[in-house]
Design an enzyme around this catalytic site. Sequence first.
Site, PDB file in Angstrom:
ATOM      1  N   SER A 139      35.849  36.720  47.248  1.00 58.64           N
ATOM      2  CA  SER A 139      36.361  38.075  47.057  1.00 58.64           C
ATOM      3  C   SER A 139      35.842  38.966  48.181  1.00 58.64           C
ATOM      4  CB  SER A 139      35.986  38.605  45.668  1.00 58.64           C
ATOM      5  OG  SER A 139      36.702  39.789  45.366  1.00 58.64           O
ATOM      6  N   GLU A 242      43.844  34.469  49.354  1.00 62.02           N
ATOM      7  CA  GLU A 242      43.958  34.693  47.914  1.00 62.02           C
ATOM      8  C   GLU A 242      43.826  36.185  47.669  1.00 62.02           C
ATOM      9  OE1 GLU A 242      41.414  35.817  45.642  1.00 62.02           O
ATOM     10  OE2 GLU A 242      40.012  36.198  47.272  1.00 62.02           O
ATOM     11  N   HIS A 314      40.669  34.310  42.356  1.00 62.20           N
ATOM     12  CA  HIS A 314      40.068  34.976  41.192  1.00 62.20           C
ATOM     13  C   HIS A 314      40.486  34.262  39.911  1.00 62.20           C
ATOM     14  CE1 HIS A 314      39.326  38.020  44.218  1.00 62.20           C
ATOM     15  NE2 HIS A 314      38.571  38.685  43.362  1.00 62.20           N
TER      16      HIS A 314
END
Length: 344
Positions: A139, A242, A314
Amino acid sequence: MLNRRTMIQGAAAAAMLLPTVAQAAPLPARRKPPRLRPGDTVGLVEPAYFTADSFDLDQIQATIRAMGLIPKPAANLLSRHGYLAGTDRERARALNGMFADREVKAIFAVRGGWGSARILPHLDWGLIRANPKLLTGFSDITALHLALAARTDCPTIHGPNASSAWGQLSWDSFRRLAFEGETPTWSNPAAAGDRLAPRNPIRTFRPGRASGPLLGGNLTVLSALVGTPFLPSFEGAILFLEDTDEAQYRIDRMLTQLALSGILGRVAGVVFGQCTDCIARNSSSIGGFTLSEVLAHHLTPLGVPAFQGSLFGHIENQFSIPVGIRAEIDAAEGTIRMLEPVVA
């Protein structure tokens, strides 16, 4: 009058004709971090958001101990500066300290959020380069992965944060890379469970095989680093991406930015993992593009192998993806095969 969607499509198409943007030459991954062994001490850092509850930190440390490792929390854990785990200099000092600490063999980010990019100017890159250690997280930690790829020759792992769920797939994936030093092939599980077909399908935009260093991570964080000195060269790279909680038009906008900056035109292949909750939630989205359509608009014209759906992002269980390590993808099969170990 052209509407906004048409303008975006036109800009993306025009990007294929623009000259590429000069970037720093890639550094060879020569100085690899040592592999982890049971009993090793590992640092816990918070370069972004804070942890508010000491009981949460207790659970995080229990997870690290369950790996057979000894956790060493950074001084700023449980600190708070607004929504950050301390000031920028405090968070940078904590990360610098973990790289300098000879007792610490690897470093886990506790969580993501936002804030890692803010500490990049305060990191001691000479110190980090001289003390290669395996940094793991995802992230917002993408900012650190990419900056280390640009400024050092030390590979890292885009994988679960220390506060993640660490299900069996996550643990096995990380263990094989970080402890065993293997060169595995990641492919989505074929088991359907209680369904007639597997739950994790692969969508191939252009079949074929391609090899190169794995570079990428969170799309939002990566696109925010465009134009900074903390982004590595993507020449011949396998770009992996992502994201989460981003509407389709925002994914479109960020991919357009990567196209206009010349990044998409440089890569050898693309893997788009999971985009969790990436659906517009307002009525204006009715009749709009799906995520897969947006990806097809940008990836298919590149003429390189590209696919969507690999299990990283995630999600509760995810593959660990080594950043800076050479790999080969097969877009028709939806596989990522490591060509070298991430650890020495």
